[in-house]
Design an enzyme around this catalytic site. Sequence first.
Site, short mmCIF file in Angstrom:
data_model
loop_
_atom_site.label_atom_id
_atom_site.label_comp_id
_atom_site.label_asym_id
_atom_site.label_seq_id
_atom_site.Cartn_x
_atom_site.Cartn_y
_atom_site.Cartn_z
CG ASP A 73 -0.27 0.00 2.54
OD1 ASP A 73 0.77 -0.68 2.67
OD2 ASP A 73 -0.76 0.66 3.47
CG ASP A 107 6.94 4.56 2.31
OD1 ASP A 107 7.09 3.34 2.52
OD2 ASP A 107 6.43 5.32 3.14
CD GLU A 144 4.16 0.64 6.79
OE1 GLU A 144 5.04 0.91 7.63
OE2 GLU A 144 3.75 1.49 5.96
CD GLU A 173 9.14 0.78 5.03
OE1 GLU A 173 9.17 1.78 4.29
OE2 GLU A 173 8.11 0.34 5.56
CG HIS A 352 4.50 9.39 3.33
ND1 HIS A 352 4.08 9.23 4.64
CD2 HIS A 352 4.75 8.12 2.90
CE1 HIS A 352 4.08 7.96 4.98
NE2 HIS A 352 4.50 7.26 3.93
#
Length: 379
Positions: A73, A107, A144, A173, A352
């Site tokens: 996700d 991410d 997540e 990550e 993000h």
Amino acid sequence: MDIRAQLSGDVAALTEAIIACESVSGDEKTLADAVESALAGLSGLSLHRDGDTIIARTDTGAGQRVILAGHLDTVPLPTTAGSRGTVPPRWEREQGGDVLYGRGATDMKGGVAVQLKLADDVAAHLEAGGSLDRDITWVFYDHEEVEASKSGLGRVLSSVPGLLAGDFAVLLEPTHGVVEGGCNGTCRFEVSIPGVAAHSGRAWMGENAIHGAAGLLRVLQDYAPQTIGVEGLDYREGLNAVRIHGGVAGNVIPDSTVVEINYRFAPDKTEEQAHAHVYEVLSGAGITRDQVRITDSSAAARPGLEHPAAKAFISAVGGEPMPKYGWTDVARFSARGVPAVNFGPGDPLLAHTDDEHVSADALRACHEALHRWLLGDVL
């Protein structure tokens, strides 16, 4: 979406195909289906599915088992006009090479692409009669980027823990291609500020709850976060208001306001100690415990880089280890006695963001390092 045809090609092109499948938290099914279909075509792997979490395993009888984990996700797509870190992805030629822009580029769909590429590498190695020094478990999981209670990894660890048993785990990550040890913990709170409703034309008859949040916001603004050393790595903390809501109409004095707060705490603290620290800070604004509700909480993880498996991994991939400032699922593995590190392609500072991106070179370098660690040869 068919990503199976991309597995034998460039990991950068595979990343593009994965980003093109939008999978904001709660909408992972299409990508999970594609991952399952791609893995089903590989020999030497057993597959298991739990909701939108896909697990693949080798079972060669090797003396050690390692886990490669990544979430499917992403956070929601950017809403700012002109943002490049969205879907569909796009390539841009920049100084130093080709760069892929798109939601999840760092991410962590770049890491997911590396995982899938490694599964294809291992399957080809086994099909050619090769052996493994370590059996491998791949886990691609949902949810997540939202509250911990929804985590697909947490769900499988609770319901079928044997599927994720192992001696060492790597979370792909984004880490700029260096090992990041441990992770900060995170907890979220809702602070309720009471007021008294009134007509805004007669405001003196009420008590404005939004204005009442001023003291709390001032305390948070003045808060000086610490940097705390743990096992040779320095973790930066943070305590911030992340959302505020209140009021019912443009002509009504609001009778309630809720301020949401997020505390990122170093791995020298337990969750209980972190909660106690937040209560203490809030008390400086006159906030009592009955005004505070904990909405989410996840433990930190200590680095654990002195563990033999971690030391061997660092030796294989190179670089100087760094701390992980954000929270990752290394904490879930560490809590179950499985040493774990973060290691993946891309700059974590871009996660993000509206212009999230990753370079083709970073994707290839991460794949090559992990291929060398797992299979012992150079691409």
